[in-house]
Scaffold this active site. Structure first.
Site, PDB file in Angstrom:
ATOM      1  N   THR A  34       0.846  -1.184   0.000  1.00  0.00           N
ATOM      2  CA  THR A  34       0.000   0.000   0.000  1.00  0.00           C
ATOM      3  C   THR A  34       0.885   1.239   0.000  1.00  0.00           C
ATOM      4  O   THR A  34       1.658   1.444   0.926  1.00  0.00           O
ATOM      5  CB  THR A  34      -0.934  -0.009   1.226  1.00  0.00           C
ATOM      6  OG1 THR A  34      -1.675  -1.233   1.222  1.00  0.00           O
ATOM      7  CG2 THR A  34      -1.883   1.174   1.195  1.00  0.00           C
ATOM      8  N   LYS A  36      -7.773   0.445  -2.951  1.00  0.00           N
ATOM      9  CA  LYS A  36      -7.404  -0.098  -1.637  1.00  0.00           C
ATOM     10  C   LYS A  36      -7.830   0.870  -0.538  1.00  0.00           C
ATOM     11  O   LYS A  36      -8.371   0.457   0.485  1.00  0.00           O
ATOM     12  CB  LYS A  36      -5.897  -0.351  -1.591  1.00  0.00           C
ATOM     13  CG  LYS A  36      -5.339  -0.687  -0.223  1.00  0.00           C
ATOM     14  CD  LYS A  36      -5.570  -2.121   0.157  1.00  0.00           C
ATOM     15  CE  LYS A  36      -5.065  -2.420   1.561  1.00  0.00           C
ATOM     16  NZ  LYS A  36      -3.821  -3.113   1.624  1.00  0.00           N
TER      17      LYS A  36
END
Length: 183
Positions: A91, A166
């Site tokens: 991420t 995400k």
């Protein structure tokens, strides 16, 4: 397909194991030699002699924690002649992904941002969701690899969109909110 993994802590090692079970030739690298040695105990997974071995792979999955680490790994791979598809599974900020994709294009490599959802348990079970940003061609090229550890591989749009997806996923409530927050 020859697949390299950079970053084989708990999640990366589990993901690499699923890719090897999927019939791919998997090489792993980690600065933590103990983690790399442990990951290489999985059938079909070998420890790379160095980043040159990883740079020679068709697809490289990068499982590191920060934007700075992703930049360093991509730069190192490109300096060692990587020409395959580099995939950031961690991420990071969408702008970082765009910058890295531009750098890869200039240096003759391809790039996909593909952060995963469902954490360590999902990695262990091979039940992650890969949210991908990149060209349709590049995402299609890596989908067979990502599918080895993912229940779904979703192409959300151009580079950066995987990271945005995400973020949205992480903001979605998983249970009913307390009564005081209900509208």
């Amino acid at each position: 397909m020859h697949v390299g993994f950079v970053g084989v802590g708990a999640m990366g090692a589990a993901m690499a194991g699923h890719v090897a079970k999927g019939g791919h030739n998997v090489r792993v690298f980690d600065l933590d030699t103990e983690a790399m040695t442990k990951a290489a105990m999985t059938p079909g997974v070998t420890a790379a002699a160095g980043m040159e071995d990883i740079a020679a792979c068709d697809t490289v999955i990068i499982v590191v924690a920060t934007d700075t680490q992703s930049r360093a790994v991509v730069s190192d791979l490109l300096d060692r002649g990587a020409k395959g598809v580099l995939v950031v599974a961690g991420t990071n900020h969408p702008r970082t992904m765009i910058e890295l994709a531009e750098t890869c294009t200039k240096r003759g490599a391809r790039f996909v941002d593909a952060p995963v959802c469902y954490g360590l348990k999902g990695a262990i079970d091979g039940d992650l969701v890969s949210l991908c940003g990149g060209s349709a061609e590049d995402v299609a090229a890596v989908e067979p690899v990502l599918a080895c550890y993912s229940r779904a591989v979703e192409h959300l749009g151009p580079v950066g969109c995987g990271q945005l997806g995400k973020t949205c996923n992480n903001m979605t409530p998983r249970a009913d909110p307390p009564a005081k927050y209900r509208v």
